[in-house]
Design a protein around this motif. Structure first.
Motif, PDB file in Angstrom:
ATOM      1  N   ASP A   1       0.805  -1.219   0.000  1.00 49.33           N
ATOM      2  CA  ASP A   1       0.000   0.000   0.000  1.00 49.33           C
ATOM      3  C   ASP A   1       0.843   1.276   0.000  1.00 49.33           C
ATOM      4  OD1 ASP A   1      -2.381  -1.458   0.056  1.00 49.33           O
ATOM      5  OD2 ASP A   1      -2.286  -1.653   2.238  1.00 49.33           O
ATOM      6  N   ASN A   2       2.140   1.105  -0.262  1.00 51.43           N
ATOM      7  CA  ASN A   2       3.041   2.265  -0.286  1.00 51.43           C
ATOM      8  C   ASN A   2       3.167   2.777  -1.715  1.00 51.43           C
ATOM      9  OD1 ASN A   2       5.054   4.144  -0.096  1.00 51.43           O
ATOM     10  ND2 ASN A   2       6.516   2.836   0.978  1.00 51.43           N
ATOM     11  N   ASP A   3       2.436   3.824  -2.037  1.00 51.66           N
ATOM     12  CA  ASP A   3       2.430   4.365  -3.402  1.00 51.66           C
ATOM     13  C   ASP A   3       3.748   5.025  -3.781  1.00 51.66           C
ATOM     14  OD1 ASP A   3      -0.172   3.551  -3.705  1.00 51.66           O
ATOM     15  OD2 ASP A   3      -1.015   5.478  -3.062  1.00 51.66           O
ATOM     16  N   THR A   4       4.561   5.365  -2.797  1.00 52.26           N
ATOM     17  CA  THR A   4       5.827   6.045  -3.079  1.00 52.26           C
ATOM     18  C   THR A   4       7.019   5.171  -2.676  1.00 52.26           C
ATOM     19  OG1 THR A   4       5.737   7.175  -0.938  1.00 52.26           O
ATOM     20  CG2 THR A   4       4.829   8.346  -2.844  1.00 52.26           C
ATOM     21  N   PHE A   5       6.835   3.867  -2.746  1.00 57.86           N
ATOM     22  CA  PHE A   5       7.899   2.938  -2.369  1.00 57.86           C
ATOM     23  C   PHE A   5       9.180   3.261  -3.144  1.00 57.86           C
ATOM     24  CE2 PHE A   5      10.025  -1.142  -3.541  1.00 57.86           C
ATOM     25  CZ  PHE A   5      10.629  -1.375  -2.321  1.00 57.86           C
ATOM     26  N   GLY A   6      10.270   3.385  -2.413  1.00 59.89           N
ATOM     27  CA  GLY A   6      11.565   3.653  -3.037  1.00 59.89           C
ATOM     28  C   GLY A   6      11.850   5.120  -3.265  1.00 59.89           C
ATOM     29  N   ILE A   7      10.831   5.973  -3.068  1.00 59.99           N
ATOM     30  CA  ILE A   7      10.967   7.408  -3.334  1.00 59.99           C
ATOM     31  C   ILE A   7      10.823   8.171  -2.015  1.00 59.99           C
ATOM     32  CG2 ILE A   7      10.077   9.357  -4.666  1.00 59.99           C
ATOM     33  CD1 ILE A   7      11.119   7.015  -6.397  1.00 59.99           C
ATOM     34  N   LYS A   8      11.814   8.980  -1.680  1.00 56.97           N
ATOM     35  CA  LYS A   8      11.757   9.763  -0.450  1.00 56.97           C
ATOM     36  C   LYS A   8      10.956  11.044  -0.672  1.00 56.97           C
ATOM     37  CE  LYS A   8      16.152   7.950   1.216  1.00 56.97           C
ATOM     38  NZ  LYS A   8      17.577   8.244   1.479  1.00 56.97           N
TER      39      LYS A   8
ATOM     40  N   LYS B   1      11.089 -18.309  -8.492  1.00 60.09           N
ATOM     41  CA  LYS B   1      10.832 -17.123  -9.319  1.00 60.09           C
ATOM     42  C   LYS B   1      10.064 -16.061  -8.534  1.00 60.09           C
ATOM     43  CE  LYS B   1      12.943 -17.567 -13.064  1.00 60.09           C
ATOM     44  NZ  LYS B   1      14.110 -16.692 -13.178  1.00 60.09           N
ATOM     45  N   GLU B   2       9.141 -16.478  -7.715  1.00 58.84           N
ATOM     46  CA  GLU B   2       8.372 -15.528  -6.910  1.00 58.84           C
ATOM     47  C   GLU B   2       9.282 -14.815  -5.906  1.00 58.84           C
ATOM     48  OE1 GLU B   2       4.023 -17.786  -7.117  1.00 58.84           O
ATOM     49  OE2 GLU B   2       5.521 -18.397  -5.629  1.00 58.84           O
ATOM     50  N   ILE B   3      10.171 -15.577  -5.292  1.00 60.42           N
ATOM     51  CA  ILE B   3      11.106 -14.970  -4.348  1.00 60.42           C
ATOM     52  C   ILE B   3      12.055 -14.017  -5.077  1.00 60.42           C
ATOM     53  CG2 ILE B   3      13.071 -15.446  -2.812  1.00 60.42           C
ATOM     54  CD1 ILE B   3      11.631 -17.963  -1.912  1.00 60.42           C
ATOM     55  N   ASP B   4      12.507 -14.426  -6.262  1.00 59.76           N
ATOM     56  CA  ASP B   4      13.416 -13.576  -7.035  1.00 59.76           C
ATOM     57  C   ASP B   4      12.765 -12.236  -7.370  1.00 59.76           C
ATOM     58  OD1 ASP B   4      15.436 -15.427  -6.973  1.00 59.76           O
ATOM     59  OD2 ASP B   4      15.029 -16.241  -8.968  1.00 59.76           O
ATOM     60  N   LEU B   5      11.479 -12.262  -7.695  1.00 59.89           N
ATOM     61  CA  LEU B   5      10.773 -11.012  -7.998  1.00 59.89           C
ATOM     62  C   LEU B   5      10.687 -10.110  -6.767  1.00 59.89           C
ATOM     63  CD1 LEU B   5       7.622 -11.529 -10.291  1.00 59.89           C
ATOM     64  CD2 LEU B   5       9.568  -9.994 -10.655  1.00 59.89           C
ATOM     65  N   ILE B   6      10.376 -10.700  -5.627  1.00 60.47           N
ATOM     66  CA  ILE B   6      10.282  -9.910  -4.399  1.00 60.47           C
ATOM     67  C   ILE B   6      11.655  -9.343  -4.029  1.00 60.47           C
ATOM     68  CG2 ILE B   6       9.666  -9.919  -1.947  1.00 60.47           C
ATOM     69  CD1 ILE B   6       7.713 -12.208  -2.558  1.00 60.47           C
ATOM     70  N   LYS B   7      12.699 -10.142  -4.232  1.00 58.81           N
ATOM     71  CA  LYS B   7      14.055  -9.663  -3.960  1.00 58.81           C
ATOM     72  C   LYS B   7      14.382  -8.440  -4.820  1.00 58.81           C
ATOM     73  CE  LYS B   7      16.313 -14.028  -2.662  1.00 58.81           C
ATOM     74  NZ  LYS B   7      17.359 -14.992  -3.091  1.00 58.81           N
ATOM     75  N   LEU B   8      13.969  -8.472  -6.071  1.00 56.36           N
ATOM     76  CA  LEU B   8      14.230  -7.329  -6.951  1.00 56.36           C
ATOM     77  C   LEU B   8      13.465  -6.096  -6.472  1.00 56.36           C
ATOM     78  CD1 LEU B   8      14.438  -8.868 -10.532  1.00 56.36           C
ATOM     79  CD2 LEU B   8      16.138  -7.408  -9.436  1.00 56.36           C
ATOM     80  N   LEU B   9      12.234  -6.293  -6.025  1.00 55.04           N
ATOM     81  CA  LEU B   9      11.488  -5.164  -5.465  1.00 55.04           C
ATOM     82  C   LEU B   9      12.228  -4.601  -4.246  1.00 55.04           C
ATOM     83  CD1 LEU B   9       7.809  -6.505  -5.627  1.00 55.04           C
ATOM     84  CD2 LEU B   9       8.856  -4.782  -7.111  1.00 55.04           C
ATOM     85  N   PHE B  10      12.760  -5.479  -3.443  1.00 51.69           N
ATOM     86  CA  PHE B  10      13.516  -5.093  -2.250  1.00 51.69           C
ATOM     87  C   PHE B  10      14.695  -4.179  -2.617  1.00 51.69           C
ATOM     88  CE2 PHE B  10      17.042  -5.856   0.693  1.00 51.69           C
ATOM     89  CZ  PHE B  10      16.442  -5.717   1.939  1.00 51.69           C
TER      90      PHE B  10
ATOM     91  N   VAL C   1       4.898  -4.966  -9.017  1.00 49.12           N
ATOM     92  CA  VAL C   1       5.944  -4.910 -10.041  1.00 49.12           C
ATOM     93  C   VAL C   1       5.622  -3.823 -11.068  1.00 49.12           C
ATOM     94  CG1 VAL C   1       6.997  -6.154 -11.981  1.00 49.12           C
ATOM     95  CG2 VAL C   1       6.710  -7.299  -9.772  1.00 49.12           C
ATOM     96  N   ALA C   2       4.358  -3.750 -11.491  1.00 52.34           N
ATOM     97  CA  ALA C   2       3.954  -2.715 -12.458  1.00 52.34           C
ATOM     98  C   ALA C   2       4.167  -1.322 -11.884  1.00 52.34           C
ATOM     99  CB  ALA C   2       2.490  -2.909 -12.852  1.00 52.34           C
ATOM    100  N   GLU C   3       3.826  -1.155 -10.609  1.00 50.35           N
ATOM    101  CA  GLU C   3       4.002   0.162  -9.969  1.00 50.35           C
ATOM    102  C   GLU C   3       5.469   0.576  -9.938  1.00 50.35           C
ATOM    103  OE1 GLU C   3       2.251  -0.003  -6.112  1.00 50.35           O
ATOM    104  OE2 GLU C   3       0.214  -0.357  -6.862  1.00 50.35           O
ATOM    105  N   VAL C   4       6.359  -0.372  -9.652  1.00 47.15           N
ATOM    106  CA  VAL C   4       7.782  -0.059  -9.571  1.00 47.15           C
ATOM    107  C   VAL C   4       8.367   0.196 -10.959  1.00 47.15           C
ATOM    108  CG1 VAL C   4      10.057  -0.955  -8.900  1.00 47.15           C
ATOM    109  CG2 VAL C   4       8.101  -1.205  -7.357  1.00 47.15           C
ATOM    110  N   ILE C   5       7.919  -0.570 -11.957  1.00 46.56           N
ATOM    111  CA  ILE C   5       8.354  -0.297 -13.332  1.00 46.56           C
ATOM    112  C   ILE C   5       7.977   1.132 -13.718  1.00 46.56           C
ATOM    113  CG2 ILE C   5       7.941  -0.836 -15.772  1.00 46.56           C
ATOM    114  CD1 ILE C   5       7.577  -3.776 -14.935  1.00 46.56           C
ATOM    115  N   LYS C   6       6.746   1.517 -13.416  1.00 52.88           N
ATOM    116  CA  LYS C   6       6.278   2.871 -13.754  1.00 52.88           C
ATOM    117  C   LYS C   6       7.066   3.928 -12.993  1.00 52.88           C
ATOM    118  CE  LYS C   6       2.002   5.486 -14.393  1.00 52.88           C
ATOM    119  NZ  LYS C   6       0.517   5.382 -14.390  1.00 52.88           N
ATOM    120  N   SER C   7       7.339   3.674 -11.714  1.00 47.63           N
ATOM    121  CA  SER C   7       8.099   4.610 -10.887  1.00 47.63           C
ATOM    122  C   SER C   7       9.509   4.788 -11.429  1.00 47.63           C
ATOM    123  CB  SER C   7       8.150   4.104  -9.438  1.00 47.63           C
ATOM    124  OG  SER C   7       9.007   4.898  -8.650  1.00 47.63           O
ATOM    125  N   GLY C   8      10.180   3.665 -11.753  1.00 48.15           N
ATOM    126  CA  GLY C   8      11.537   3.734 -12.283  1.00 48.15           C
ATOM    127  C   GLY C   8      11.585   4.406 -13.644  1.00 48.15           C
ATOM    128  N   ALA C   9      10.607   4.093 -14.489  1.00 49.02           N
ATOM    129  CA  ALA C   9      10.550   4.709 -15.812  1.00 49.02           C
ATOM    130  C   ALA C   9      10.371   6.217 -15.697  1.00 49.02           C
ATOM    131  CB  ALA C   9       9.409   4.096 -16.634  1.00 49.02           C
TER     132      ALA C   9
END
Length: 597
Positions: free
Chosen positions: A102-109, A512-521, A578-586
């Motif tokens: 539920d963190n819409d700004t994950f990774g962004i200060k 694969k599921e763990i690998d995806l979560i690790k990348l989000l981390f 994953v979609a949210e983080v792709i959009k944030s990074g882009a």
């Protein structure tokens, strides 16, 4: 507490319990486990051998056994020589995912939360030619660096310094006077920057003819370059401009006005902007006054011809001219004035210049001269030195008219996106307006990603056709993956599937599921490192890794059609994040990602 700090704290306790040793924090080195080994984090044990008086393998094993007993989040360990590899539990990764859902700004200060102010200068065009491919790399780098600094919580001021005066500007003005016959953007149908650029090329063509004629009369090349009538007329025009000649200044205002309108069209198409635009014509006088003050204080020297120099020979450099003998200024002069004005106006902590590596020496000298002049803030000048952009056919030369025009490149990228999409039939069910919006998004995304994925310090080869590929390490591949995830989520919604709530940490996850979560981390740390190193390439390659990992997960696992409701709910929530983080990074790269493709 962040997991790596937690592991380090417990490792320190373990070393004291096992060996009675107080280990300094800087010796507790923890890093991500390399892909070829099993584990999530690796602790280097070599610094502990003096305390343990045992072999690296035994020390690592004893510490590993202690950590497994003390840290519930760890489920197993393995030892490879002096490296202790630690594996976290499924429950840890699920709890982490729950914490960010539920963190819409994950990774962004939060903007401004660091209390630090950074000014980023980019673009810095000359008003004698249109923007080209080299400027595109500059603008995209500068804009992305600024956005990444914002994401790290800093106050950011994006600025442009327009080089609107000098001998190069006078070359275009003189050529228009001689051969323009009153041409205007309106009468020719050309963008103003292109019209002025044509006369810059014309000057060079005629100048070369004069040089050749003088060489034929027996002058050396250097002598011919100095004696050619055109270059001396351009120098006289510069002198008249600086002395305030009304006719020259009026022509300068008119032609620069044409160029500014043209630049604005290109900036808008590229999707970059600025908080403030500085003009060299407004800052060079301040620079001259600072230089003259430095001369009066004996910091600078005057030569017999009246020119003013900084003598940097004791610092291992050479002498640098700051005012010519005719009292006209050079680039260094206005950079001194502009830097002074910026620190006075904004009280910034750092000033980052996004400028190509051919100017490395210039910024080394600028920093040193400002320091000698007594400005403490000179230490806070940072030069983001980036490599040139080359084409398969070689380097570009503005004065010879062999550059790739920015407007033409942007339009060409959108055309290529249109052709490729139509061949693949990806947008057949879109309206014309919807399709055109996606073509633009894909074309610009391809351009931005292809340029920003390369380490800024490296020279890069730009291949438009390669950049538009929907497979591989490209912008369109990332955009298509985002659209694919959004399509999955729409299908779930259309099927009446609701997915929300806390994911139970007893759920068994696949590799694969763990690998995806690790990348989000890894996302927050990636954004932080990209900010510290001024490298958008870290974010670009991160989102590529994330999209590549998602596609592998997508091909190996059912999502919407998964019959187990708990697993389906988890996979949908994971996909959405994953979609949210792709959009944030882009977004940090200035890229848009479509919801449908």
């Amino acid at each position: 507490m962040e997991i790596t700090s937690f592991i380090k704290d417990n490792a320190a306790k373990g070393l004291k319990t096992l060996y009675g040793a107080e280990i300094p924090d800087n010796l507790l080195q923890i890093q991500k486990t390399r892909k070829e080994f099993e584990g999530d984090f690796t602790l280097v044990v070599f610094p502990f051998l003096k305390a343990s008086k045992k072999s690296p393998e035994v020390t690592a094993s004893e510490l590993g056994e202690y950590l497994i007993k003390q840290v519930a989040e760890l489920e197993q360990f393995n030892v490879v020589k002096g490296f202790l590899n630690l594996k976290l539990t499924n429950a840890y990764w699920i709890n982490f995912l729950n914490s960010i859902l539920d963190n819409d700004t994950f990774g962004i200060k939060a903007y401004g939360s660091s209390g630090k102010s950074i000014m980023v200068e980019y673009s810095s065009p000359n008003t004698n030619k249109p923007l080209h491919l080299g400027h595109i790399r500059n603008n995209l780098l500068g804009y992305s660096v600024a956005e990444i600094q914002k994401a790290n919580g800093h106050n950011v001021i994006k600025v442009n310094l327009v080089n609107d005066r000098g001998i190069h500007i006078c070359k275009s003005m003189l050529a228009w006077q001689k051969w323009g016959k009153g041409a205007t953007p309106e009468s020719t149908g050309l963008k103003g920057d292109k019209l002025v650029g044509d006369y810059y090329v014309k000057f060079d063509q005629e100048y070369k003819k004069e040089i050749a004629e003088l060489e034929a009369k027996g002058f050396t090349t250097d002598e011919a370059k100095e004696k050619a009538p055109l270059i001396n007329e351009a120098r006289e025009m510069l002198r008249l401009w600086e002395s305030g000649d009304e006719a020259v200044n009026q022509l300068w205002k008119t032609m620069n006005g044409w160029v500014y309108k043209g630049f604005d069209v290109t900036y808008n198409a590229l999707g970059v902007d600025f908080d403030k635009i500085y003009y060299e014509s407004e800052t060079y006088k301040l620079g001259k006054s600072i230089v003259l003050e430095g001369l009066n204080k004996g910091i600078l020297i005057k030569k017999e011809d009246g020119s003013v120099w900084a003598d940097l020979t004791r610092d291992g450099l050479d002498q640098k001219i700051l005012l010519r003998s005719d009292k006209t200024s050079v680039y260094m002069t206005q950079d001194i004035g502009t830097a002074h004005q910026r620190f006075a106006e904004y009280h910034i902590d750092d000033l980052v210049y996004v400028v190509g590596n051919e100017q490395n020496y210039h910024f080394q000298v600028l920093k040193l001269v400002l320091s000698k002049l007594g400005f403490d803030w000179a230490e806070h000048l940072q030069h983001l030195s980036y490599g040139m952009v080359e084409l398969p056919e070689g380097k570009m030369k503005s004065r010879e008219g062999t550059v790739v025009d920015a407007d033409d490149l942007i339009a060409g990228m959108i055309d290529t996106a249109r052709e490729t999409s139509q061949e693949l039939g990806k947008l057949d069910d879109f309206t014309r307006e919807e399709a055109e919006a996606v073509y633009k998004m894909v074309g610009l995304g391809a351009l931005k990603y292809f340029i920003l994925k390369v380490d800024p310090k490296k020279t890069m080869l730009f291949n438009p056709q390669e950049s538009i590929d929907f497979n591989g390490n490209t912008g369109p591949f990332i955009q298509y993956t985002h659209a694919r995830i959004r399509s999955v989520l729409r299908k779930a919604d259309e099927a009446g599937i609701k997915f929300s709530g806390t994911i139970g940490n007893e759920l068994e996850l696949s590799a694969k599921e763990i690998d995806l979560i690790k990348l989000l981390f890894d996302y927050p740390a990636t954004v932080q490192e990209a900010g510290e190193t001024y490298s958008p390439a870290l974010v670009a390659n991160y989102i590529y890794d994330l999209t590549k990992e998602f596609n592998q997960f997508y091909h190996e696992h059912t999502i919407v059609k998964e019959e187990n409701e708990v697993i389906r709910n988890f996979r949908l929530q994971l996909s959405q994040k994953v979609a949210e983080v792709i959009k944030s990074g882009a977004r940090l790269l200035g890229m848009e990602v479509p919801d449908r493709m």
